[in-house]
Structure formats: structure tokens, C-alpha cells
Design an enzyme around this catalytic site. Structure first.
Site, PDB file in Angstrom:
ATOM      1  N   ARG A 117       0.820  -1.221   0.000  1.00 28.54           N
ATOM      2  CA  ARG A 117       0.000   0.000   0.000  1.00 28.54           C
ATOM      3  C   ARG A 117       0.850   1.265   0.000  1.00 28.54           C
ATOM      4  O   ARG A 117       0.450   2.277  -0.571  1.00 28.54           O
ATOM      5  CB  ARG A 117      -0.940  -0.006   1.198  1.00 28.54           C
ATOM      6  CG  ARG A 117      -2.054  -0.996   0.989  1.00 28.54           C
ATOM      7  CD  ARG A 117      -3.015  -1.003   2.123  1.00 28.54           C
ATOM      8  NE  ARG A 117      -4.214  -1.728   1.739  1.00 28.54           N
ATOM      9  CZ  ARG A 117      -5.095  -2.190   2.596  1.00 28.54           C
ATOM     10  NH1 ARG A 117      -4.927  -2.004   3.888  1.00 28.54           N
ATOM     11  NH2 ARG A 117      -6.157  -2.832   2.180  1.00 28.54           N
ATOM     12  N   LYS A 152     -20.364 -16.476   1.770  1.00 35.13           N
ATOM     13  CA  LYS A 152     -21.788 -16.268   2.045  1.00 35.13           C
ATOM     14  C   LYS A 152     -22.544 -15.548   0.941  1.00 35.13           C
ATOM     15  O   LYS A 152     -22.074 -14.541   0.414  1.00 35.13           O
ATOM     16  CB  LYS A 152     -21.924 -15.443   3.319  1.00 35.13           C
ATOM     17  CG  LYS A 152     -21.542 -16.209   4.548  1.00 35.13           C
ATOM     18  CD  LYS A 152     -21.837 -15.387   5.769  1.00 35.13           C
ATOM     19  CE  LYS A 152     -21.549 -16.154   7.040  1.00 35.13           C
ATOM     20  NZ  LYS A 152     -21.417 -15.251   8.172  1.00 35.13           N
ATOM     21  N   GLY A 172     -11.159  -8.280  -1.188  1.00 34.28           N
ATOM     22  CA  GLY A 172     -10.767  -9.210  -0.132  1.00 34.28           C
ATOM     23  C   GLY A 172      -9.774 -10.267  -0.552  1.00 34.28           C
ATOM     24  O   GLY A 172      -8.642  -9.980  -0.920  1.00 34.28           O
ATOM     25  N   GLY A 193     -13.700  -3.433   0.209  1.00 38.56           N
ATOM     26  CA  GLY A 193     -15.070  -2.945   0.302  1.00 38.56           C
ATOM     27  C   GLY A 193     -15.386  -1.896  -0.754  1.00 38.56           C
ATOM     28  O   GLY A 193     -16.497  -1.882  -1.301  1.00 38.56           O
TER      29      GLY A 193
HETATM   30  P1  AMP Z   1     -15.365 -13.846   1.382  1.00 42.87           P
HETATM   31  O1  AMP Z   1     -14.579 -13.236   2.513  1.00 42.87           O
HETATM   32  O2  AMP Z   1     -16.853 -13.851   1.579  1.00 42.87           O
HETATM   33  O3  AMP Z   1     -14.930 -13.351   0.026  1.00 42.87           O
HETATM   34  O4  AMP Z   1     -15.013 -15.373   1.417  1.00 42.87           O
HETATM   35  C1  AMP Z   1     -13.717 -15.853   1.285  1.00 42.87           C
HETATM   36  C2  AMP Z   1     -13.574 -16.975   2.207  1.00 42.87           C
HETATM   37  O5  AMP Z   1     -14.484 -17.991   1.851  1.00 42.87           O
HETATM   38  C3  AMP Z   1     -12.204 -17.599   2.199  1.00 42.87           C
HETATM   39  O6  AMP Z   1     -11.617 -17.428   3.436  1.00 42.87           O
HETATM   40  C4  AMP Z   1     -12.468 -19.070   1.900  1.00 42.87           C
HETATM   41  O7  AMP Z   1     -11.719 -19.920   2.723  1.00 42.87           O
HETATM   42  C5  AMP Z   1     -13.946 -19.207   2.248  1.00 42.87           C
HETATM   43  N1  AMP Z   1     -14.529 -20.322   1.521  1.00 42.87           N
HETATM   44  C6  AMP Z   1     -14.516 -20.553   0.202  1.00 42.87           C
HETATM   45  N2  AMP Z   1     -15.104 -21.723  -0.098  1.00 42.87           N
HETATM   46  C7  AMP Z   1     -15.482 -22.285   1.071  1.00 42.87           C
HETATM   47  C8  AMP Z   1     -16.108 -23.491   1.415  1.00 42.87           C
HETATM   48  N3  AMP Z   1     -16.456 -24.365   0.486  1.00 42.87           N
HETATM   49  N4  AMP Z   1     -16.335 -23.736   2.711  1.00 42.87           N
HETATM   50  C9  AMP Z   1     -15.983 -22.842   3.653  1.00 42.87           C
HETATM   51  N5  AMP Z   1     -15.387 -21.676   3.389  1.00 42.87           N
HETATM   52  C10 AMP Z   1     -15.128 -21.392   2.117  1.00 42.87           C
END
Ligand code: AMP
Length: 420
Positions: A35, A221, A377, A400
Site C-alpha cells: 500500500r 456467504k 478481499g 469494500g
Molecule cells: P469472502 O470473505 O466472503 O470473500 O469469502 C472468502 C472466504 O471464503 C475464504 O476465506 C475461503 O476460505 C472461504 N470459503 C470458500 N469456499 C469455502 C467453502 N467451500 N467452505 C468454507 N469456506 C469457504
């Protein structure tokens, strides 16, 4: 709109809002200075023109002044990278800051202490009792909004020009990221080079779309990605929904997902999204097979199964080879690609294969002329882990901020400068 390239900073003082929110270890060593490096072109241009810079940033989420989040820890590295002995003001709106900025000579730089040591930077009250009444909360909010004006005015008073190079905080209407711009006329406020690049990259994928346009949305999610997915449904030709979200969709379709991550209250939403995609003629691509594990661990036993036949006691932690092929075909045929989020738990080496194969396909498409934007992210960690950051068109520094821009929101930090 004024641009940094067109502006001659000779004899001018510039307040530059940067994002020096770098990770530090327990001894305050910087573990990743990306950064700081990202802001160097802007800072150097100003200094080389014969201007001087007052650098403002936040670090972490302090609730008040604290040594842990002091920007003095990064001062030596900033000086080293900038090639200038950068001065320091230990209170961003103290007398010292005013005096030191007034005394700056052409080619000199001053780093202000963490802007977020003041609640006024974010404009949110601090220290409210947990049982505060609604009236008390409203009064505290009003008070901080009032004192925020003085705070902002003070920061603005140090400089002749305002430059915003902090894309990472562009989605926040904070004192130094947005409100300060009101104190400068249109000719004396502008984006820095990093911000310019980020805004251009986002605009390219959101407006100047070469088709087919494919978005790859991973992550854990549905609930955190729903607004983006809905906005993308109006824009993309192909939408790959992957990562942990896969299993909410699979379950909604009646599949067996074992212990896989799932948002049971979002099953209807998943079906709705599928219907919307159909109505809009978007090719929604979901996994057909999964690499499953008998524990959430890198060392778990694994096997490949159809995504809708996951036995109890097992969970999907990555996509399988069939899915890799399907994704790769879609990606390689695309001309615009947006990639946000891994296909699985890429932090575990045994579950990176799917994300890596997506990365390879994005690289190949880019070689063949596609524009690929990676960001938000974990995607950045992903491309860094695979060593392909320089093989895609653009890797955004904004988490974000990037996601909100893709959701179609107007970012306050951008609006403050160009008016929309
Ligand atoms: P996000 O922060 O919502 O972009 O999600 C990224 C995170 O989702 C990462 O830390 C991944 O380890 C997690 N992730 C991806 N696929 C899976 C899965 N099948 N089960 C659990 N966590 C997951």
C-alpha cells in the site's frame, strides 16, 4: 475535472490522503508494504514538481490515540521508499501539525499521525455507554458531526491542493476522504494516480463492456454478496457463483450437501436469483462436483463427488475437476472478466486447485485480449499466492470500495472530487 498529470505542484502544498493501513507484526515491522508503494507515484510526482506533501492516512481501527496504531511505526519505511526524510506530526490536528506543514519547503514531506485517533475522522461517536438511550446516541452523533467540521477545516487549512489516492477508503464519507474536498475548488482537488487507475478499471468493467462478460463470484456467504450479484445480473453474460455459496444453491435445488457451509435462511433467495438469471438471459454457472473433506482441515481425508451427493460428515471445500473444466471454458471465451473470491478454502494448500485453475483460465483469457479485473478481499491474496498478479489486467487494492462500486453505489470519495 482536474488531473494530477495536468497540475503543476511547484511551490504548492498538497494534502494527500493515502491508504497506509499496512499490516504490522508484533514488533511493528511492516509485513507487506504494497500500500505504501502504491502511493509512491503520486507522492513523487508532487515532490518532483517542486511541491511539498502533507500525508494523511488511517491505520487500523483505533478507538482513540494508541501506540499500537501510531503511524510513527511506518515513518522509516515511508522515508526510505520515498527517498526523502519524511517529517512527522504526532497529532494530526495539533499545533505542531499546523506549524510543520506551514514550514514545509518544496520537495519536503510531512506524515500526520493516524487520522482515526480522532472520532471526527469517521464522524461516529465514541465511548457511548452500552445502555445509552436513543436520545443520547442522537446527541452524541450530532456533537461529533459538529466537531467534524472544525477537524476537516483544520486538515484542509494545511494545503493548497487536495489529492485523494486512497481507493481503499473511497466508500467512506470520512473527513479526509470526502468532506475535505469541499474546501478546495474544482481546479485544486484531484485523484492521485492509484485512484485514477482504480476508477478507470472499475468503469471499464461496469460500462465499457466487451462481451461476453463473465463474473466469477466466490466467497463464503450469499448474504454478503447478494447486492453485487443482483447488480451484476443486469450486466453480465455469464455468472459463476462459486466458493462456499455453492452449497446454499445446491441445497436450494434439493441436493445433499452434508456438512458444507450453507445459509439455510437464504435458500429461497438462491432460487430467486436463479430465476432472475433465467429471466434476464444470464448463464448462471454452478459447480457440478466438489472436493469434499471429512473435517475442516488441510489434512482431512478427501474425495471427489457430485456436488449434490455429499455424505453426512463430509463438507465441500473446493470444486472438482469437472467443474474446473466448465468454469475454464466459460472464462476462456470471455472478453471482460471480473473475479471476486476463491472457489474454495484456498488458505489450505490441499484446496487451492480450483481457485488456481480459475486463475490460469483468467490469465489465458487475458493473454487472448480479455480485460480482467481481480479484486475484493481474498481475491488479491489468491492471485498473489499463485504469482499471477502481473498476468491479469488489473488487481484492485480496494476491498469494500471495489465491491460497493460493483454494486453500483456512488462512492463518496470519488463523488467528492468529480461530482458523481
Ligand atoms: P469472502 O470473505 O466472503 O470473500 O469469502 C472468502 C472466504 O471464503 C475464504 O476465506 C475461503 O476460505 C472461504 N470459503 C470458500 N469456499 C469455502 C467453502 N467451500 N467452505 C468454507 N469456506 C469457504
Amino acid at each position: 475535472m482536474q488531473t494530477i498529470d495536468n497540475f503543476n505542484f511547484a511551490g504548492k502544498k498538497a494534502f494527500v490522503r493515502v491508504d497506509f493501513n499496512v499490516p504490522l507484526d508484533e514488533n511493528f515491522n511492516i509485513t507487506d508494504d504494497t500500500r505504501i508503494r502504491a502511493a509512491l507515484p503520486t507522492l513523487k510526482k508532487i515532490l518532483n514538481d517542486g511541491g511539498s506533501v502533507i500525508i494523511g492516512s488511517h491505520l487500523g481501527r483505533p478507538k482513540g490515540p494508541t501506540d499500537k496504531f501510531s503511524l510513527k511505526h511506518i515513518l522509516p519505511r515511508v522515508s526510505e521508499l520515498l527517498g526523502v526524510d519524511v517529517q512527522f506530526a504526532d497529532d494530526c490536528v495539533g499545533e505542531q501539525a499546523a506549524e510543520k506543514s506551514a514550514a514545509l519547503k518544496p520537495g519536503e514531506a510531512l506524515l500526520l499521525e493516524n487520522l482515526r485517533f480522532y472520532a471526527e475522522e469517521e464522524g461516529k461517536p465514541r465511548g457511548l455507554a452500552e445502555d445509552a438511550t436513543e436520545e443520547e446516541k442522537a446527541a452524541a452523533k450530532k456533537a461529533v458531526k459538529e466537531s467534524q467540521k472544525e477537524f476537516t477545516k483544520k486538515l484542509a487549512s494545511y494545503a493548497d491542493v487536495y489529492v485523494n489516492d486512497a481507493f481503499g477508503t473511497a466508500h467512506r464519507a470520512h473527513a479526509s476522504t470526502a468532506l475535505i474536498a469541499d474546501y478546495f475548488d474544482a481546479d485544486h482537488k484531484m485523484f492521485g494516480y492509484l485512484m485514477e487507475k482504480e476508477v478507470k478499471a472499475v468503469e471499464k468493467v461496469m460500462t465499457d463492456i466487451q462481451r461476453p462478460f463473465t463474473a466469477i463470484m466466490g466467497g463464503s456467504k450469499v448474504s454478503s454478496k447478494i447486492d453485487i450479484i443482483e447488480n451484476l445480473l443486469d450486466k453480465v453474460d455469464n455468472l459463476i457463483i462459486t466458493g462456499g455459496m455453492t452449497y446454499t444453491f445446491t441445497k436450494a435445488l434439493g441436493g445433499k450437501i452434508g456438512n458444507s457451509i450453507c445459509e439455510d435462511d437464504k435458500l429461497d433467495l438462491a432460487l430467486e436469483l436463479m430465476q432472475k438469471a433465467k429471466d434476464k438471459g444470464v448463464n448462471l454457472v454452478l459447480a457440478v462436483d466438489a472436493k469434499i473433506a471429512d473435517a475442516f482441515s488441510n489434512d482431512a481425508n478427501t474425495k471427489f463427488v457430485p456436488v449434490n451427493e455429499i455424505p453426512d460428515g463430509w463438507e465441500g471445500l473446493d470444486i472438482g475437476p469437472e467443474t474446473e473444466k466448465i468454469y475454464a471454458d466459460v472464462i476462456k471465451n470471455s472478453k471482460t472478466i471480473l473475479w471476486n473470491g476463491p472457489t474454495g478454502v484456498f488458505e489450505f494448500d490441499n484446496f487451492t486447485h480450483g481457485s488456481r485453475s480459475v486463475g490460469d483460465a483468467v490469465v489465458e483469457a487475458t493473454k487472448n485480449g480479455a480485460f480482467s479485473l481481480v479484486g475484493g478481499g481474498d481475491s488479491v491474496a489468491c492471485v498473489n499466492k499463485f504469482g499471477i498478479a502481473d498476468k491479469v489486467s488489473y488487481v484492485s487494492t480496494g476491498g469494500g470500495a471495489l465491491l460497493e462500486a460493483i454494486e453500483g453505489k456512488v462512492l463518496p470519495g470519488i463523488k467528492a472530487i468529480r461530482g458523481y
